[in-house]
Design an enzyme around this catalytic site. Structure first.
Site, PDB file in Angstrom:
ATOM      1  N   ARG A  22       0.877  -1.188   0.000  1.00 31.22           N
ATOM      2  CA  ARG A  22       0.000   0.000   0.000  1.00 31.22           C
ATOM      3  C   ARG A  22       0.895   1.213   0.000  1.00 31.22           C
ATOM      4  NH1 ARG A  22      -3.644   3.121  -1.398  1.00 31.22           N
ATOM      5  NH2 ARG A  22      -5.470   3.606  -0.086  1.00 31.22           N
ATOM      6  N   GLY A  23       0.846   1.982  -1.098  1.00 34.51           N
ATOM      7  CA  GLY A  23       1.797   3.063  -1.295  1.00 34.51           C
ATOM      8  C   GLY A  23       1.788   4.098  -0.196  1.00 34.51           C
ATOM      9  N   GLU A  24       0.635   4.519   0.237  1.00 31.88           N
ATOM     10  CA  GLU A  24       0.578   5.599   1.213  1.00 31.88           C
ATOM     11  C   GLU A  24       1.167   5.191   2.556  1.00 31.88           C
ATOM     12  OE1 GLU A  24      -3.760   5.444   3.296  1.00 31.88           O
ATOM     13  OE2 GLU A  24      -3.784   6.000   1.170  1.00 31.88           O
ATOM     14  N   GLY A  55       1.035   5.266 -20.908  1.00 24.86           N
ATOM     15  CA  GLY A  55       0.268   4.903 -22.091  1.00 24.86           C
ATOM     16  C   GLY A  55      -0.212   3.488 -22.099  1.00 24.86           C
ATOM     17  N   GLU A  89      -4.664  -7.261  -6.732  1.00 28.53           N
ATOM     18  CA  GLU A  89      -3.297  -7.790  -6.865  1.00 28.53           C
ATOM     19  C   GLU A  89      -3.152  -9.097  -6.104  1.00 28.53           C
ATOM     20  OE1 GLU A  89      -0.126  -4.104  -7.285  1.00 28.53           O
ATOM     21  OE2 GLU A  89      -0.115  -5.307  -5.469  1.00 28.53           O
TER      22      GLU A  89
END
Length: 1172
Positions: A22-24, A55, A89
């Protein structure tokens, strides 16, 4: 070196590790540090913000990245479950986790496993926002599955220190990946075995720094092996560095060593820009910065200790558990650096060589069709050297058979340049005198014995022993276990190329000549020059005249080694007049000519520089014609064996060290100079006609060989011979021999010296191991102090009556033969370890003694110890003694003592610290025997496990209780009337045999005290009953009573023999068996053969449930009790007849029951014998 591909195809992954987080919560702290730690370890890691390209659809690329990763690290934090992205994920990760190729590991950063498993606490709070979503149940399942996996929990690891936690995590991931991914390069033939050999023999403790040396020939695969080991174990270390070409780089410039130090620091510390001014400063920095790291360091191609001192310093430079691997061509570098684990590089075996060659030449593992024989020729040339195999394989790849043949022909005269250049590096590193020694070995001495090589080289003025050792340490030569000097074919080729390369087509300009055709051409055409220093010429047939004439111009010749197999004397004139026309160079130092055709050396040959002269199998009569006296001050080695020499004056050779006149059948005199021969150490005069020899003035002699000098009647030895190791005097006519003070004597052979009456030895022969005086007339022998004596042969010394051998002399004795001495008809003493013993084949070598000086022990295949629990307490001994009576002792004809002659076999499982042997011979060697002394000697034997006495023995030894280790006692075939009560104190006795003891009247009353007795065998016609205490033998398994025709009863408590399996009562007078016999529930065999007085069998005989074999031969009153034996397999009832049957109906009933039992057990039934 290489191996075939593995039997399965392992999937290749794009990423080693996929990070899910979890990035945060963790992106900029824990995960960021973890990611960089993994990358620094070389672990290719996926982290979404680093890998997803702009992209692209995040979802599609993310799913593909998950599939392309081998391992998953899931970092569970407080807000992980709040992200649907993270949970999706996780779903995909757990799907892949269920496939064998993937593995997931949870990391519980700031949450507990139970919180993730149950979605409780902080995790439950984060997950609450998804409660109403359709996939919530699926997410719950994968959260529980992931939490149940083995992983890491921060609060329980490394005391919550994140850096230590990350370090531990990375190490374990690295270990897992290494175990998965490591596969030896399939091009490296045979490498796996070599890696295991090195690693298995260099195991160290956790607190050790391990130093490993790999040495060997250039191009032999040292670097390849070190690299393979490095690749296999590098994951176990905190810092690694592989330093190639240490020798070349360190010498290429003044800063060479400094640059290598910098490389090691950069590799190990993963830092760039480390600077220092000098090598000394580099050492200080390396020690300071690396001492806390577990390091793997490989130093490749080291050739000087200063390189090791600069690059590896001391063990305290590294953290315990570090491993330093050093490859070198020079073993001395490793020894000087005190490396104890040194490994010789193993060249390729034939099978490995063909596979490696085929990979480079044909792209496969076997040669192409039609190239098999050509490939074998290439491999024969390569001789297992990987470098040559690769070079030739690559060169020949794609060429046709004709081109192969042309290339092989070229190699016969033009060596492979790439190989020679690599090998010549070792030669160039040698000092000048060692270079000369190397060239001499390569051209002339390869394949010779080391001793011969030393003699030739020392004759030329070289320090040969040290020189050969240097060459061996530098992997330029080998010395095998038989002391032969060897050299790899390419190294030999390199050395010979060095000698020939400046004048390849002009061999007469070469310093050394060894090629047969070239030597013949030079000699025949008189092309000799002063350039030639050394010649070795072995030929079957060659003209001596051409030889002598061709040597005239070789005025600087140092070594001439010639052997001509055949000389036709009828076609040449070998007279003295002809010899005057020829000459040898006076620069000669070593002259060897087998089958030299002349009777003398040339008159013009002064031999002032000659160190070694070897003229064997010649017609040599004298050194110079007319007895000319030329003093050879430099001569050290003189070998004229099998010549026609009649006399030799050693005054002409004051510095002689080795004299060999073996087989000189005309030799009658060797004259010792007044000044003596102080340097003489070896004398061989065997098979000569010498009558007397005086070597009193040769005090430093080491080896004296006078075997088969049948006329030798007098030998005068030095009073002191401190270096004397061996004397061989077999078949001489010596009457007396005084060897003087010879403290280092190891071997003395006086076999068949039939006239020898006196042998004088000083009291101390500390190193004597073998003494053979068989067939002599010695009357007494005192060996004094000989503590290392192993073999002593006194066979057929008929006159020997006194023999003194101190206790200290018995500790290492393994073979003693006193056979033929009056006391002992045969006496064999052995110490053995693991072989098979046969009493009938117990001899110590030749029938007349020991066969050689090297004969160090008896033939171990002849004797052995049987396996036994008692061996746990140490080695034991066995004695078998057969006693025969004699009417007269020739030495003491009026002595009234009994006259006995023994046949004695004595053996020990291993050398015992006992006086057993002394006791066996202590009663003297004549036939007169004091029975009390005899008894004390037998009972004094220590650690005796087995004692067997038979023959004309009238009474058993009295104090048998002293034999505390005795397990087997056999007194069969003796004339003993009573057994001593002391026999009942043998607590370890397991077997007692008294076969054919016809005079024995009773057994001891306390026989039941033999608590370990398992076997009792008795054959005696005088014993009426057995002692009551026999029922106390709880371990007795076999009781055999044969021909005990006076035995009338068995004790009523006989059934207490609870372990009895076999009971034999043969020809006994017993009328009835005690009912308690039916309590023997382990009884398997019962024999009542010819017990004619036995009225009936016990009624409850059927209770013997284990009885399988019943012998009732001669028993006439068979009853139905036999029918109750349901497990009987064999019944012998021979001798029944109708008149003797007491009750026919009972007999028929018994047989009917038996047959019914047999019918029910057809498959088990083995034998029934019925005869009426």
């Amino acid at each position: 070196m290489a191996s075939s591909s593995t039997s399965f195809i392992q999937k290749s992954f794009k990423y080693d590790v996929f990070l899910s987080f979890r990035g945060e919560d963790t992106r900029t702290n824990f995960v960021d540090h973890l990611y960089h730690a993994l990358q620094q370890k070389g672990i290719h890691t996926y982290k979404d913000d680093e890998r997803i390209k702009k992209g692209k659809k995040i979802c599609d690329e993310l799913i593909q990245s998950i599939k392309d990763s081998k391992l998953y690290i899931i970092v569970f934090s407080k807000n992980y479950a709040s992200s649907s992205w993270c949970l999706d994920e996780l779903v995909k990760i757990m799907e892949c986790q269920n496939v064998a190729e993937h593995t997931a590991y949870p990391v519980f950063y700031d949450v507990e496993p139970s919180e993730v498993r149950k979605q409780s606490g902080a995790v439950g709070k984060a997950f609450a926002k998804h409660e109403n979503e359709e996939v919530a149940d699926k997410w719950r399942v994968v959260l529980k599955e992931a939490a149940d996996l083995a992983g890491w929990e921060l609060k329980n690891t490394a005391d919550r220190h994140e850096s230590k936690f990350i370090q531990k995590l990375v190490e374990e991931v690295s270990l897992e990946l290494r175990a998965i991914n490591f596969k030896i390069d399939e091009k490296l033939i045979g490498m796996e075995t070599r890696i295991n050999d090195v690693l298995s023999s260099s195991r160290t403790g956790f607190d050790d720094v391990c130093m490993i040396g790999i040495k060997g020939i250039g191009g032999g695969g040292k670097t390849t092996l070190a690299r393979a080991i490095f690749d296999q174990v590098s994951f176990q270390f905190e810092g690694i560095s592989f330093v190639e070409n240490v020798r070349e780089v360190s010498k290429s410039s003044l800063t060479g060593l400094k640059s290598l130090q910098n490389q090691i620091l950069s590799d190990v510390l993963n830092e760039r820009g480390i600077t220092f001014s000098t090598v000394h400063d580099g050492k200080i920095i390396m020690k300071k910065r690396m001492c806390n790291k577990k390091v793997l360091l490989v130093l490749d191609d080291v050739d000087h200790i200063e390189q090791l001192e600069a690059l590896a310093g001391e063990t305290n430079w590294f953290k315990p558990g570090s491993k330093i691997i050093i490859t070198t061509r020079d073993e001395q570098v490793l020894l000087a650096y005190q490396v104890t684990s040194i490994h010789n590089i193993q060249l390729l075996y034939d099978e490995e060589a063909i596979r490696l060659f085929s990979r480079y030449a044909f792209g496969g593992v076997i040669p192409n069709l039609g190239f098999e024989n050509l490939s074998q020729q290439v491999l024969h040339y390569a001789a297992g050297l990987p470098l040559t195999i690769k070079v030739l394989g690559s060169f020949l790849c794609g060429k046709n058979a004709i081109e192969w043949i042309d290339a092989l022909e070229r190699l016969k005269t033009i060596p492979l340049k790439e190989t020679l250049n690599i090998l010549e590096i070792s030669y160039n590193s040698l000092e000048e005198d060692y270079k000369e020694i190397f060239l001499h070995v390569a051209c002339i001495l390869k394949g010779s014995l080391k001793g011969f090589a030393i003699k030739v080289l020392e004759s030329c003025g070289f320090h040969a022993r040290n020189g050969l050792r240097v060459l061996e340490q530098k992997s330029l030569i080998t010395v095998d276990k038989n002391e032969y000097v060897g050299m790899h074919d390419h190294i030999k080729e390199m050395g010979r190329n060095i000698v020939r390369r400046f004048y390849p087509d002009e061999p007469y300009k070469h310093s050394r000549l060894w090629i047969h055709d070239e030597i013949k051409d030079i000699l025949a055409n008189d092309l000799g020059t002063e350039a030639t220093r050394y010649i070795r010429f072995y030929t079957w047939k060659f003209s001596p005249e051409i030889m002598m004439n061709g040597l005239r111009k070789m005025k600087e010749l140092r070594v001439l080694d010639v052997s001509v197999g055949y000389v036709d004397a009828s076609k040449s004139d070998y007279s003295c007049q002809v010899l005057k026309l020829y000459k040898f160079s006076n620069t000669l130092r070593y002259l060897r000519w087998k089958n030299y055709p002349f009777k003398y050396l040339p008159e013009t040959f002064q031999a002032t520089n000659l160190v070694s002269l070897e003229m064997t199998h010649t017609k040599f009569v004298q050194l110079w014609e007319g007895g000319e006296r030329k003093v050879l001050n430099k001569l050290r080695f003189l070998d004229l064996n099998h010549s026609m020499l009649r006399t030799l004056d050693l005054g002409l050779t004051p510095n002689i060290e080795t004299l060999n006149l073996e087989g000189c059948c005309d030799l009658v005199e060797v004259e010792m100079p007044i000044a003596g021969c102080l340097k003489l150490i070896i004398v061989h005069l065997s098979r000569s006609m010498i009558v007397t020899l005086d070597i009193r003035l040769a005090p430093n002699i080491e080896l004296l060989d006078l075997r088969n000098c049948f006329g030798l009647v007098e030998l005068q030895m030095p009073r002191k011979s401190p270096n004397l190791r061996s004397i061989k005097l077999k078949n001489s006519k010596l009457r007396t021999l005084d060897i003087g003070l010879s403290p280092n004597l190891e071997y003395l052979d006086l076999r068949r010296c039939y006239d020898l009456e006196e042998l004088h030895m000083e009291n101390v022969c500390q190193k004597l191991t073998s003494l053979d005086i068989s067939c002599s007339k010695l009357r007494n022998l005192d060996l004094g102090l000989t503590p290392n004596l192993e073999n002593l042969n006194l066979k057929n010394c008929y006159n020997l009556v006194e023999f003194h051998l101190a206790d200290e002399c018995l500790k290492k004795l393994v073979c003693l033969d006193l056979s033929g001495c009056l006391r002992f008809r045969s006496f064999m003493f052995h110490i053995v370890d693991d072989a098979s013993y046969s009493e009938g084949d117990a001899s110590c070598g030749e029938d007349d003694g020991f066969c050689s000086e090297e004969y160090a022990s008896c033939n171990e295949s002849e004797v052995s110890c049987s396996e036994d629990e008692s061996l746990e307490v140490g080695p034991l001994a066995e004695l078998h003694l057969i006693v025969n009576s004699l009417h007269l002792c020739p030495f003491h004809p009026v002595n009234k003592l009994p006259k006995f002659q023994f046949t004695c076999y004595y053996k020990e499982d291993a050398p015992l610290s006992t006086t057993n042997l002394e006791k066996l011979v202590s009663v003297g060697l004549c036939a007169c025997t004091n029975l009390d002394t005899f008894s004390r000697s037998i009972c004094g034997l220590q650690r005796l496990r087995k004692l067997k006495l038979e023959g004309n023995i009238l009474e058993a030894p009295k104090n048998l209780d002293q034999l505390e280790c005795l397990e087997e006692l056999d007194l069969s075939y003796t004339k003993i009337k009573h057994l001593p009560d002391s026999i009942c104190m043998l607590k370890k006795l397991k077997s007692l045999k008294l076969k054919s003891c016809w005079l024995l009247e009773k057994l001891p009353q306390d026989l039941g005290l033999l608590e370990s007795l398992e076997e009792l065998t008795l054959t005696c016609r005088k014993i009426k009953d057995l002692p009551d205490s026999i029922c106390m033998l709880k371990h007795l398994e076999s009781l055999e009573l044969y021909d005990c025709s006076c035995l009338e009863k068995l004790h009523k408590d006989f059934g207490q023999l609870e372990s009895l399996r076999k009971l034999t009562l043969s020809s006994a007078m017993i009328k009835e068996l005690p009912d308690s016999i039916c309590m023997l529930n382990k009884l398997e065999y019962l024999e009542l053969r010819y017990c004619s007085s036995l009225q009936k069998l016990p009624e409850n005989l059927g209770q013997l449930e284990r009885l399988e074999d019943l012998n009732l031969i001669g028993f006439k009153n068979l009853s139905q009790e036999v029918g109750g034996l349901q497990y009987l397999e064999r019944l012998d009832i021979e001798g029944l007849n109708n008149a003797a049957i007491h009750n026919k109906s009972l007999l028929y009933c018994a047989l009917e029951m038996l047959l019914r039992s047999f019918e029910a057990r057809k498959s088990e039934f083995t034998h029934i014998f019925f005869s009426s």
